[in-house]
Write a protein that holds these residues in place. Sequence first.
Motif, mmCIF file in Angstrom:
data_model
loop_
_atom_site.group_PDB
_atom_site.id
_atom_site.type_symbol
_atom_site.label_atom_id
_atom_site.label_comp_id
_atom_site.label_asym_id
_atom_site.label_seq_id
_atom_site.Cartn_x
_atom_site.Cartn_y
_atom_site.Cartn_z
ATOM 1 N N LEU A 1 4.385 -6.511 1.746
ATOM 2 C CA LEU A 1 3.897 -5.194 2.155
ATOM 3 C C LEU A 1 3.868 -5.080 3.673
ATOM 4 C CD1 LEU A 1 2.520 -2.450 1.612
ATOM 5 C CD2 LEU A 1 0.343 -3.684 1.446
ATOM 6 N N SER A 2 3.370 -6.112 4.342
ATOM 7 C CA SER A 2 3.288 -6.091 5.805
ATOM 8 C C SER A 2 4.671 -5.982 6.435
ATOM 9 C CB SER A 2 2.584 -7.343 6.322
ATOM 10 O OG SER A 2 1.249 -7.394 5.862
ATOM 11 N N GLN A 3 5.633 -6.747 5.906
ATOM 12 C CA GLN A 3 6.991 -6.705 6.449
ATOM 13 C C GLN A 3 7.627 -5.328 6.269
ATOM 14 O OE1 GLN A 3 8.469 -10.027 4.141
ATOM 15 N NE2 GLN A 3 8.555 -11.360 5.955
ATOM 16 N N LEU A 4 7.443 -4.735 5.110
ATOM 17 C CA LEU A 4 8.007 -3.415 4.856
ATOM 18 C C LEU A 4 7.344 -2.363 5.730
ATOM 19 C CD1 LEU A 4 8.333 -3.602 0.973
ATOM 20 C CD2 LEU A 4 10.221 -3.315 2.588
ATOM 21 N N SER A 5 6.035 -2.469 5.877
ATOM 22 C CA SER A 5 5.305 -1.530 6.735
ATOM 23 C C SER A 5 5.828 -1.594 8.158
ATOM 24 C CB SER A 5 3.809 -1.850 6.693
ATOM 25 O OG SER A 5 3.106 -1.084 7.650
ATOM 26 N N ARG A 6 6.045 -2.816 8.648
ATOM 27 C CA ARG A 6 6.530 -2.992 10.019
ATOM 28 C C ARG A 6 7.978 -2.510 10.172
ATOM 29 N NH1 ARG A 6 5.312 -7.721 10.208
ATOM 30 N NH2 ARG A 6 7.300 -8.791 9.887
ATOM 31 N N LYS A 7 8.839 -2.856 9.250
ATOM 32 C CA LYS A 7 10.255 -2.492 9.347
ATOM 33 C C LYS A 7 10.471 -0.989 9.184
ATOM 34 C CE LYS A 7 12.134 -6.936 7.738
ATOM 35 N NZ LYS A 7 13.057 -7.192 8.860
ATOM 36 N N LEU A 8 9.643 -0.360 8.354
ATOM 37 C CA LEU A 8 9.763 1.081 8.147
ATOM 38 C C LEU A 8 8.973 1.877 9.181
ATOM 39 C CD1 LEU A 8 9.409 1.231 4.236
ATOM 40 C CD2 LEU A 8 11.497 1.578 5.566
ATOM 41 N N ASP A 9 8.149 1.154 9.947
ATOM 42 C CA ASP A 9 7.324 1.784 10.972
ATOM 43 C C ASP A 9 6.390 2.835 10.362
ATOM 44 O OD1 ASP A 9 6.315 2.188 13.514
ATOM 45 O OD2 ASP A 9 7.805 3.713 14.036
ATOM 46 N N ILE A 10 5.723 2.443 9.273
ATOM 47 C CA ILE A 10 4.762 3.319 8.607
ATOM 48 C C ILE A 10 3.486 2.536 8.356
ATOM 49 C CG2 ILE A 10 6.499 4.783 7.500
ATOM 50 C CD1 ILE A 10 6.107 3.206 4.942
ATOM 51 N N PRO A 11 2.340 3.222 8.199
ATOM 52 C CA PRO A 11 1.085 2.525 7.926
ATOM 53 C C PRO A 11 1.154 1.734 6.620
ATOM 54 C CG PRO A 11 0.685 4.808 8.537
ATOM 55 C CD PRO A 11 2.158 4.672 8.321
ATOM 56 N N LYS A 12 0.367 0.673 6.538
ATOM 57 C CA LYS A 12 0.345 -0.138 5.318
ATOM 58 C C LYS A 12 -0.061 0.691 4.096
ATOM 59 C CE LYS A 12 -0.429 -4.950 6.679
ATOM 60 N NZ LYS A 12 -1.355 -6.093 6.545
ATOM 61 N N SER A 13 -0.978 1.625 4.290
ATOM 62 C CA SER A 13 -1.441 2.441 3.164
ATOM 63 C C SER A 13 -0.294 3.284 2.611
ATOM 64 C CB SER A 13 -2.588 3.352 3.601
ATOM 65 O OG SER A 13 -2.185 4.182 4.682
ATOM 66 N N THR A 14 0.538 3.821 3.496
ATOM 67 C CA THR A 14 1.689 4.622 3.063
ATOM 68 C C THR A 14 2.697 3.747 2.333
ATOM 69 O OG1 THR A 14 1.408 6.091 4.970
ATOM 70 C CG2 THR A 14 3.538 6.154 3.835
ATOM 71 N N ALA A 15 2.944 2.551 2.876
ATOM 72 C CA ALA A 15 3.875 1.621 2.237
ATOM 73 C C ALA A 15 3.352 1.199 0.866
ATOM 74 C CB ALA A 15 4.082 0.393 3.125
ATOM 75 N N HIS A 16 2.037 1.019 0.769
ATOM 76 C CA HIS A 16 1.430 0.619 -0.501
ATOM 77 C C HIS A 16 1.647 1.685 -1.572
ATOM 78 C CE1 HIS A 16 -1.484 -0.829 -3.434
ATOM 79 N NE2 HIS A 16 -2.019 0.376 -3.425
ATOM 80 N N TYR A 17 1.376 2.947 -1.236
ATOM 81 C CA TYR A 17 1.549 4.029 -2.209
ATOM 82 C C TYR A 17 3.015 4.188 -2.602
ATOM 83 C CZ TYR A 17 -3.276 5.521 -1.497
ATOM 84 O OH TYR A 17 -4.641 5.569 -1.458
ATOM 85 N N LEU A 18 3.900 4.007 -1.651
ATOM 86 C CA LEU A 18 5.331 4.103 -1.924
ATOM 87 C C LEU A 18 5.759 3.002 -2.892
ATOM 88 C CD1 LEU A 18 8.026 5.484 -1.277
ATOM 89 C CD2 LEU A 18 8.223 4.002 0.721
ATOM 90 N N LEU A 19 5.320 1.773 -2.614
ATOM 91 C CA LEU A 19 5.653 0.644 -3.482
ATOM 92 C C LEU A 19 5.045 0.806 -4.871
ATOM 93 C CD1 LEU A 19 5.229 -2.316 -0.973
ATOM 94 C CD2 LEU A 19 7.341 -1.730 -2.192
#
Length: 277
Positions: free
Chosen positions: A50-68
């Motif tokens: 999750l952290s890696q995707l959040s960083r690579k996509l340049d989006i907040p972790k919460s947004t990456a979490h909901y997307l995943l």
Amino acid sequence: MPEVVPAEVTSMGDFMTDTAQRHHDFRLPAVDRAMSLFELLAESHTGLTLSQLSRKLDIPKSTAHYLLHTLHTRGYVQRSSDGRHYSLGLRFADVARGDNAELSLRTLAIPYLRQIVARLDLTAALAVRRSAEAVLVARVESRRDEGGGTWVGRHVDLHCTALGKALIVDLSDEELSKLFAGRELARFTTKTICTLSALKAHLVEVRARGFAVNDEEMVLGIRAVAAPVVDSLGTVIASITVRGTTRLIPTHLIAQLGREAILASREMSQCMSSERI
């Protein structure tokens, strides 16, 4: 209203380039992020956290979490055994491998599913078996549907679902042992069949009555009834199921729904034979 051509555009080629550029600039952020996430996961051999995707996509972790979470629910993303890494899910392969035979089966099934829903006012679906899982390939929803969980493309276990048990009802004990070799029969509720010996004994009953039942074996409060669809050689190739809450399917209605499922599956089987599907 016709599109106004900007003053600086002096040729049709310039106009097309300008229009394409403006359309390119208008993109839905959520879809754009999902596509970028797919590309990142496709390039990774070990999965990403999750952290890696959040960083690579340049989006907040919460947004990456909901997307995943959304993509994982639909089967497009899967989580590794360590619970931290994500990779592309099996749904991608399902979409890519949707062959003509399965499309023909889905097209043939829809009218029968609609008839079932019209008669019973319960959600109806068609499933096929892929290895040791059932996959929903067609679905018609009832207006009274309260349970959800039956979207097209969903993978479900065979041992705890009516449609799954109907798909394996023609397998011998030896074939069942081979199919479930090395696989644990997961317990979802207190009613789930969790041993292969118990499943084999249960399938004897299913063969005798001609239809399978899921009596809150996967989700408490949800019941389903299913019957197998066979080809011209008598081989099970799909199953038709009706499902609903225990309020919509009280125990005294199970036998009636079983007869309805058998009728629909036989009609569909006969149609398949005549259409040579």
